[in-house]
Every structure is written in C-alpha cells, then in structure tokens.
Design an enzyme around this catalytic site. Sequence first.
Site, mmCIF file in Angstrom:
data_model
loop_
_atom_site.group_PDB
_atom_site.id
_atom_site.type_symbol
_atom_site.label_atom_id
_atom_site.label_comp_id
_atom_site.label_asym_id
_atom_site.label_seq_id
_atom_site.Cartn_x
_atom_site.Cartn_y
_atom_site.Cartn_z
ATOM 1 N N MET A 30 -2.651 -8.850 5.189
ATOM 2 C CA MET A 30 -2.996 -10.036 5.984
ATOM 3 C C MET A 30 -3.520 -9.591 7.352
ATOM 4 O O MET A 30 -3.509 -10.363 8.317
ATOM 5 C CB MET A 30 -1.783 -10.953 6.128
ATOM 6 C CG MET A 30 -1.292 -11.451 4.761
ATOM 7 S SD MET A 30 -0.463 -13.038 4.819
ATOM 8 C CE MET A 30 0.916 -12.644 5.850
ATOM 9 N N LEU A 33 -3.027 -4.780 11.244
ATOM 10 C CA LEU A 33 -2.613 -3.541 10.591
ATOM 11 C C LEU A 33 -1.779 -2.650 11.503
ATOM 12 O O LEU A 33 -2.051 -2.514 12.689
ATOM 13 C CB LEU A 33 -3.851 -2.778 10.121
ATOM 14 C CG LEU A 33 -4.769 -3.545 9.156
ATOM 15 C CD1 LEU A 33 -5.971 -2.690 8.775
ATOM 16 C CD2 LEU A 33 -4.016 -3.997 7.912
ATOM 17 N N HIS A 37 0.797 -0.279 6.927
ATOM 18 C CA HIS A 37 -0.396 -0.557 6.109
ATOM 19 C C HIS A 37 -1.230 0.719 5.940
ATOM 20 O O HIS A 37 -1.756 0.980 4.871
ATOM 21 C CB HIS A 37 -1.297 -1.589 6.804
ATOM 22 C CG HIS A 37 -0.675 -2.924 6.998
ATOM 23 N ND1 HIS A 37 -0.292 -3.391 8.232
ATOM 24 C CD2 HIS A 37 -0.366 -3.902 6.115
ATOM 25 C CE1 HIS A 37 0.201 -4.603 8.103
ATOM 26 N NE2 HIS A 37 0.192 -4.941 6.848
ATOM 27 N N GLY A 147 4.169 -2.083 -0.136
ATOM 28 C CA GLY A 147 5.231 -1.357 0.568
ATOM 29 C C GLY A 147 6.610 -1.727 0.050
ATOM 30 O O GLY A 147 6.881 -2.896 -0.244
ATOM 31 N N GLN A 148 7.472 -0.724 -0.032
ATOM 32 C CA GLN A 148 8.857 -0.922 -0.479
ATOM 33 C C GLN A 148 9.642 -1.835 0.453
ATOM 34 O O GLN A 148 10.616 -2.445 0.049
ATOM 35 C CB GLN A 148 9.536 0.461 -0.604
ATOM 36 C CG GLN A 148 11.016 0.446 -0.904
ATOM 37 C CD GLN A 148 11.337 -0.240 -2.242
ATOM 38 O OE1 GLN A 148 10.552 -0.202 -3.177
ATOM 39 N NE2 GLN A 148 12.497 -0.857 -2.309
ATOM 40 N N ASP A 150 9.013 -4.704 1.503
ATOM 41 C CA ASP A 150 9.066 -6.059 0.930
ATOM 42 C C ASP A 150 9.476 -5.948 -0.537
ATOM 43 O O ASP A 150 8.685 -6.220 -1.452
ATOM 44 C CB ASP A 150 7.701 -6.732 1.087
ATOM 45 C CG ASP A 150 7.368 -6.940 2.556
ATOM 46 O OD1 ASP A 150 8.176 -7.575 3.261
ATOM 47 O OD2 ASP A 150 6.333 -6.436 3.014
ATOM 48 N N GLN A 153 9.046 -8.963 -2.816
ATOM 49 C CA GLN A 153 7.625 -9.173 -3.104
ATOM 50 C C GLN A 153 7.169 -8.207 -4.199
ATOM 51 O O GLN A 153 6.428 -8.584 -5.104
ATOM 52 C CB GLN A 153 6.802 -8.976 -1.826
ATOM 53 C CG GLN A 153 5.306 -8.967 -2.057
ATOM 54 C CD GLN A 153 4.499 -9.070 -0.773
ATOM 55 O OE1 GLN A 153 4.367 -10.143 -0.213
ATOM 56 N NE2 GLN A 153 3.954 -7.962 -0.308
ATOM 57 N N MET A 184 8.672 -0.517 9.890
ATOM 58 C CA MET A 184 7.452 -1.043 10.507
ATOM 59 C C MET A 184 7.182 -2.443 9.995
ATOM 60 O O MET A 184 7.255 -2.683 8.780
ATOM 61 C CB MET A 184 6.243 -0.193 10.096
ATOM 62 C CG MET A 184 6.247 1.161 10.674
ATOM 63 S SD MET A 184 5.479 1.128 12.294
ATOM 64 C CE MET A 184 5.599 2.860 12.695
ATOM 65 N N SER A 185 6.850 -3.347 10.902
ATOM 66 C CA SER A 185 6.527 -4.719 10.522
ATOM 67 C C SER A 185 5.742 -5.346 11.663
ATOM 68 O O SER A 185 5.974 -5.015 12.836
ATOM 69 C CB SER A 185 7.830 -5.499 10.312
ATOM 70 O OG SER A 185 7.577 -6.882 10.310
HETATM 71 O O1 PAF Z 1 2.485 -8.324 2.090
HETATM 72 C C1 PAF Z 1 1.536 -9.003 2.527
HETATM 73 O O2 PAF Z 1 0.901 -8.665 3.526
HETATM 74 C C2 PAF Z 1 1.136 -10.280 1.803
HETATM 75 O O3 PAF Z 1 2.245 -10.947 1.308
HETATM 76 C C3 PAF Z 1 0.086 -10.060 0.703
HETATM 77 C C4 PAF Z 1 0.620 -9.195 -0.416
HETATM 78 C C5 PAF Z 1 -1.159 -9.414 1.304
HETATM 79 C C6 PAF Z 1 -0.330 -11.403 0.093
HETATM 80 O O4 PAF Z 1 -0.867 -12.261 1.053
#
Ligand code: PAF
Length: 284
Positions: A30, A33, A37, A147-148, A150, A153, A184-185
Amino acid sequence: MEIINRRQRMFSISRKLRREAKTVAFVPTMGALHAGHLKLVEEARQRCDILIVSIFVNPTQFNDKGDLEKYPRDLTADAAMLAEYDVDYIFAPDADEIYPAGFSTYVDVEGVTTTLEGGSRPGHFRGVATVVTILFNTVRPDLAFFGQKDAQQVAVIKRLTYDLGFETEIVVVPTVREESGLAMSSRNERLSPEEREKAAVIIDALREAKTAFKKGERNAADLAQIVKDRIATEVMANLDYVAIVDRDSLQTIEKIGDEEALILIAVKFGPVRLIDNVILNRKQ
Ligand code: PAF
C-alpha cells in the site's frame, strides 16, 4: 522501470510476460515503503526474471474512513526507492481501476478471518482477500511475497490462493525489525519517540515465551502468561490479545505438539495498535 496506472495495460504486460515464459514475482503493497517492504522486494528480485510491485491504498480493507484518509501516500518517493531495487514495473492504479462503478463481488475467506485482527477490524480481511484476488488475477505472478509480521494475513492469503486455484507460490519473508527489535511497520511513525522505544517490550515478551518453549514449556496458557506478565511491566503498553495458534488454521492450541505454531500479539500504545508474532517449531 515503468509505472502502470491502468489495469488493461497491466493485463497486456502480464500476458506478454507469460508468452515469453518469464518468471514473474510480485510484491503487493500500500506504499509508504519502509525497510520491511524493501526486504520483500530484495528477496523477490533474486527469484524471478521480472519484478512487479503494486502500490494501492486499498479502501475496502479500512474499517475506519479516517485511517484511510490519513494513510500516507507518496508515489514519487516510493518509486525512487523501488528504482534502486531494480524493479521492472510498479502497478499503481486509482481506486476506480480496481473497483469500477457497480463493483459488487467480494472474496470472503471463512474461518481464519474471524478472530484476532478479524475480530477487532470487521471487514478488514474481506477487503484484503478481495484486492489480493484482483491483483493476482491482473498480474498473474508465479511468486508473491508477504511479510511474516502480518501472520494472519499470510494465513488468509495462503487459504484463498489454494481455494481459488491460483498458480502462485506464496513466499513468506521473516519480519524485519528496528534496532530495538520492534517489528517494522508504517504505524511506528505514529508513535512518540518514547513509545517507540518502549514498544520493544512486545518482542521481548514474545522472545521470553519462546525461550521458555525451547526449555520445554508446552502449555499454551503458561506461555501466554509469560507474555502477559512481561507486557504488564510496561505502563505505556495496553495488551489487546495474546494467542497461541496453529500456523495455518489459526485454531487455538492448548498444548503445543510438533506442528508449527504462532504466538500472536496485539498491543496498543496510545491509539496506535501494533502486532507481532513468533513461530514455534519452525519447519523451514
Ligand atoms: O499488507 C499490505 O500492505 C496489504 O494488506 C496488501 C497485502 C497490499 C493488500 O492491500
């Protein structure tokens, strides 16, 4: 590096790449960065001929409109970073390219989405699953990198990839951490300097439980208690949940056996909610 805004252009490039038998790796993001990322991008670069990164602030995964509006957007800065990593294409569509007028099809992954993050962010994983499905269908990657950090997710995306029959390998990259150990977030930017320093208690607590596990503790409630006790030592930290679950199904575990398990945690520092996890019985 080309920046693509139109879905049709992305379709035709991915069709051409398939015709040329190129391996395509994909990193969905999203934007905003950070080093987490960039680690995904770095890993992906080594595993493919063509590397595609998407930058799309997905409206359907925000259950709070204010958060969506506040989400940082700086395509120029993101693109400059990605150029350093030899990225071939950035797919940066507008919302109406992904969700055209009359859009009414959503992907609901059952089971793994109902608890934990799904419990406190209703509709969040429906939005993630829907956009990832659209992105996979548009980019058609051989490999996709997540990434681990999340972990829930990851479980959702693995489930949907399998259930919907995508021929995409999901590659999970270990969490990148700040020097203190804090995962990191993009949310870390919203912490005060003091909160950011104190938030290292999250990984300290998880590591303490992991050490107890390594020494033979198998009772999940006892491991969770170790985490809770450590978090309680930091007055700025408010524990939302700690859960010990199977890595794939996210079902709660009482006694840890030989399967991979996760200790998942969510902690609030002021209004900022941070998540993290450690893996027990890691197989690979
Ligand atoms: O992890 C993220 O940044 C988002 O949830 C993703 C996977 C890009 C979906 O919008």
